[in-house]
Motif scaffolding. Structure first.
Motif, mmCIF file in Angstrom:
data_model
loop_
_atom_site.group_PDB
_atom_site.id
_atom_site.type_symbol
_atom_site.label_atom_id
_atom_site.label_comp_id
_atom_site.label_asym_id
_atom_site.label_seq_id
_atom_site.Cartn_x
_atom_site.Cartn_y
_atom_site.Cartn_z
ATOM 1 N N GLU A 154 0.885 -1.149 -0.036
ATOM 2 C CA GLU A 154 0.153 0.020 -0.132
ATOM 3 C C GLU A 154 0.955 1.217 0.102
ATOM 4 O O GLU A 154 0.633 2.270 -0.545
ATOM 5 N N ARG A 169 1.482 3.361 2.493
ATOM 6 C CA ARG A 169 0.998 4.166 3.584
ATOM 7 C C ARG A 169 1.647 3.903 4.970
ATOM 8 O O ARG A 169 0.978 3.192 5.828
ATOM 9 N N GLU A 222 -2.554 7.729 5.972
ATOM 10 C CA GLU A 222 -3.678 6.870 5.783
ATOM 11 C C GLU A 222 -5.030 7.309 5.279
ATOM 12 O O GLU A 222 -5.576 6.529 4.384
ATOM 13 N N ILE A 253 0.745 3.048 -3.810
ATOM 14 C CA ILE A 253 1.332 1.752 -3.974
ATOM 15 C C ILE A 253 2.741 1.475 -4.688
ATOM 16 O O ILE A 253 2.798 2.308 -5.667
#
Length: 267
Positions: free
Chosen positions: A26, A28, A34, A41
């Motif tokens: 991800e 994050r 978030e 990605i």
């Protein structure tokens, strides 16, 4: 476990001991991003040494170490990795790795919001494959759904179905006994083994049966001009068939093959 089994499968099918598989993350990494809209990605490359025919437990330890190490360095952009490695580039394949593994967590299958009910039915079919082969393991509260995405220029559907069956069979074997070496993990279940072996289990012909070469010779004696083989508009008579067989027999004897020697036949 799923990634280790997937790498075991690739190793068993290809014989390669240096296996590289990509996986998306991800990206994050902090609470600050978030809730930020946008694409963070990144792609990690999981490289595993499968040499020495390790058991599944040992391989699992290798894959776990690689995964944790890669996750700890996931902020390094894949593009910079490609630039640093400078691999030979081709428009026909992605650089560094050509096989992807993706573990995703699906949302709750149904959820009510206001007067609407939102339901997740399945993954979206993109109609194209980004890599030669991708295995997506989608997890939800009901279990796992495995999806194989593949390049149709390289694989047909039947091959991928066999690959998927072999993956499940290998996983089951690893769960039953993770101390088994990779070379001995099963790729076929009992039913598939029986189907494959059944044609070879027919009883041997009795001693009174006429060998095929003598049967052909008898037909040649009666009617050498009769058609024995027909394929794509071409025909071969029994006389021509026996002549070719005799030439092949003389060639094999010239190579040193004697009576009773086994000769492989490629069909």
């Amino acid at each position: 476990v799923l990634l280790a089994a997937f790498k075991s499968l690739l190793h068993r099918y290809s014989g390669a001991v240096d296996v590289l598989v990509g996986t998306p993350v991800e990206g994050r990494l902090t609470a600050d991003v978030e809730q930020v809209v946008g694409l963070f990605i990144n792609t990690l490359v999981m490289r595993t040494d499968l040499s020495g025919d390790p058991d599944f437990d040992a391989l699992l330890a290798r894959v776990r170490e690689t995964t944790l190490d890669a996750q700890a360095h996931q902020e390094a952009p894949f593009e910079q990795l490609v630039e640093a490695l400078a691999p030979e580039r081709s428009l026909s394949r992605s650089p560094v790795f050509q096989v992807m593994f993706n573990l995703v967590r699906l949302p709750v299958r149904s959820r009510r919001a206001g007067g609407l009910e939102l339901r997740v039915d399945r993954l979206i079919d993109q109609g194209t494959s980004s890599f030669d082969l991708t295995l997506t393991a989608a997890a939800d509260d009901h279990g796992l759904a495995l999806t194989f995405e593949y390049a149709t220029d390289l694989f047909d559907a039947e091959t991928i179905e066999q690959l998927a069956d072999a993956y499940l069979c290998l996983l089951q074997g690893a769960v039953r006994d993770p101390s088994v070496p990779l070379s001995r993990l099963p790729l076929l279940d009992a039913a598939a083994c029986r189907r494959i072996l059944a044609p070879g289990q027919t009883p041997a012909p009795t001693a009174s049966a006429v060998p095929v070469h003598r049967a052909v010779a008898e037909v040649v004696r009666r009617s050498a001009g009769a058609v024995a083989v027909e394929l794509d508009g071409s025909t071969l008579t029994y006389g021509a068939l026996e002549a070719r067989a005799n030439r092949l027999a003389r060639h094999l004897r010239a190579l040193g093959l004697g009576s009773g020697t086994r000769v492989g036949i490629c069909l």
